[in-house]
Design an enzyme around this catalytic site. Structure first.
Site, PDB file in Angstrom:
ATOM      1  N   CYS A 284      29.732  40.681  33.054  1.00 26.06           N
ATOM      2  CA  CYS A 284      31.096  39.725  33.154  1.00 26.06           C
ATOM      3  C   CYS A 284      30.846  38.420  33.729  1.00 26.06           C
ATOM      4  CB  CYS A 284      32.285  40.448  33.468  1.00 26.06           C
ATOM      5  SG  CYS A 284      33.850  39.479  33.080  1.00 26.06           S
ATOM      6  N   HIS A 368      32.295  45.499  30.079  1.00 22.30           N
ATOM      7  CA  HIS A 368      32.550  46.113  31.239  1.00 22.30           C
ATOM      8  C   HIS A 368      32.077  47.791  30.938  1.00 22.30           C
ATOM      9  CE1 HIS A 368      34.796  43.589  33.874  1.00 22.30           C
ATOM     10  NE2 HIS A 368      35.296  42.934  32.860  1.00 22.30           N
ATOM     11  N   GLU A 370      31.695  49.936  33.099  1.00 24.02           N
ATOM     12  CA  GLU A 370      32.477  50.662  33.945  1.00 24.02           C
ATOM     13  C   GLU A 370      33.769  51.365  33.337  1.00 24.02           C
ATOM     14  OE1 GLU A 370      34.730  47.483  34.809  1.00 24.02           O
ATOM     15  OE2 GLU A 370      32.392  47.639  34.177  1.00 24.02           O
TER      16      GLU A 370
END
Length: 398
Positions: A284, A368, A370
């Site tokens: 990011c 992202h 995750e």
């Protein structure tokens, strides 16, 4: 006439273009300003509003029913709510989840964060899609307050907010001290048979990783720990010399809010660390910082990417992954130097999503991996980072 419910305090959302959305307050009273964005995720509202990347942003959730499962301490992505405000269509008053520890509106109120419900989020989203993300304001009053008074104040505040361009927020949301992180991923069947987070498995090979906190999400740290990364988290303005003195096997540049351009301290650190050939991974804002450090430029997107259903193509494999996204800036692919190649692109708009260095063990990704909330299709990038560190360690040992 305002469609306010008589049992709730009145609230108004105003955009800088003059659009007005009357509703009712579901959080703290008062006023707040920020960039109004929309997020298309169906779940994970607590993770979204506690994501530091949403600092100075008023988040509109497009899914109509928000708050169904309440909130709990485990699902927070940081130590507090970072979103400047929350906008939803409907707030169910009945919470149903065995993990719930409270209601969303109480959570907002205790944190001093404003929220508004009862508005047409479809109309709002279309305005943001067509005109782009806008400055906005929420003003929440008391039961019986004049709707007209709230409108005039909200419009005044919305038009005064300068926007996100030029805002260095990483140094605002970052940790103030160095700390160690050892918590791993969530396990429904923990050591005692109950749901719990795991811990670093010291019985497996360990890589020492220094993680720059530009607004890092907890689940990023957990997924790195799950893969044998012994993490030392450092403040955003930590110098490269300080990090290199820790002799890390790898360096991680985290997600975060705001415009990457003003983060000259982070860009300088990334440039020096990359030049040293230390395996590095950015997500990011960290991805954008690495791009700027390499000499590329960034640009402000019309309304950004905010959601958990964004298709991204891996150009190395041809595989398409559904990813979680949250960013309003992007690296300009037309400004990349020759030693960097594009590894991933968005199938929504063709924007750049991933980079890899041809001559050094570095990679970064705009989305992202995750998730939290969202799919883990792209989580293999964490494994690639570990592979880069292992390869570098093996080369040093030869």
């Amino acid at each position: 006439m305002s469609p306010l419910l008589p049992s709730f305090p009145p609230a108004v959302l105003a955009l800088a273009d003059g659009s007005i959305f009357p509703g009712y307050s579901i959080g703290a009273p008062g006023e707040t300003t920020g960039e109004v964005v929309f997020n298309t995720a169906l779940t994970g509202y607590q993770e979204i509003i506690t994501d530091p990347s949403y600092s100075r942003q008023i988040v509109t959730l497009t899914y109509p029913h928000i708050g169904n499962v309440g909130v709990n301490a485990q699902d927070a992505e940081s130590d507090r709510i970072h979103a400047a405000g929350l906008v939803v269509k409907d707030l169910p008053k009945r919470v149903s989840s065995f993990r719930s520890e409270g209601a969303l509106d109480d959570y907002l109120t205790k944190a001093g964060v404003l929220g508004i419900a009862g508005i047409d989020t479809r109309k709002l989203t279309r305005i943001l899609r067509d005109k782009g993300a806008q400055s906005g304001a929420i003003v929440a009053g008391k039961v019986g307050d004049s709707y007209e008074t709230l409108v005039s104040k909200a419009l005044e505040l919305a038009k005064a907010f300068p926007g996100m361009s030029g805002l260095d927020l990483a140094k605002v949301v970052t940790t103030q001290k160095v700390y160690e992180w050892r918590e791993a991923e969530w396990n429904l069947h923990g050591a005692d048979g109950k749901p719990a987070y795991g811990t670093l498995d010291t019985g497996k090979p360990i890589n020492k990783v220094v993680a720059y906190d530009f607004g890092v999400k907890r689940n990023i740290l957990r997924m790195l720990t799950e893969r044998g990364c012994q993490l030392t988290v450092v403040p955003a303005q930590t110098t490269a010399a300080e990090v290199l003195a820790m002799n890390p096997d790898g360096v991680f540049f985290s997600n975060g809010p705001g415009d990457p351009g003003p983060c000259d301290y982070a860009i300088a650190a990334a440039k020096e660390i990359i030049e040293k050939g230390v395996p590095t991974f950015g997500i990011c804002l960290g991805h954008q910082i690495m791009g700027l450090a390499a000499g590329a430029k960034t640009l402000k997107m019309k309304f950004g990417h905010h959601g958990a259903n964004h298709p991204v193509k891996d150009l190395d494999t041809g595989r398409v992954a559904i990813t979680s996204q949250n960013h309003g800036f992007a690296v300009d692919a037309n400004t990349l130097p020759d030693n960097i190649r594009v590894t991933h692109v968005s199938l929504f708009d063709g924007s750049l999503q991933g980079l890899a260095w041809k001559d050094k063990p570095e990679l970064c990704f705009q989305g992202h991996p995750e998730a939290s909330p969202g799919p883990h299709d792209i989580a293999y990038l964490f494994d690639r980072f570990v592979e880069l560190m292992n390869a570098a360690s093996k080369k040093e040992g030869e």
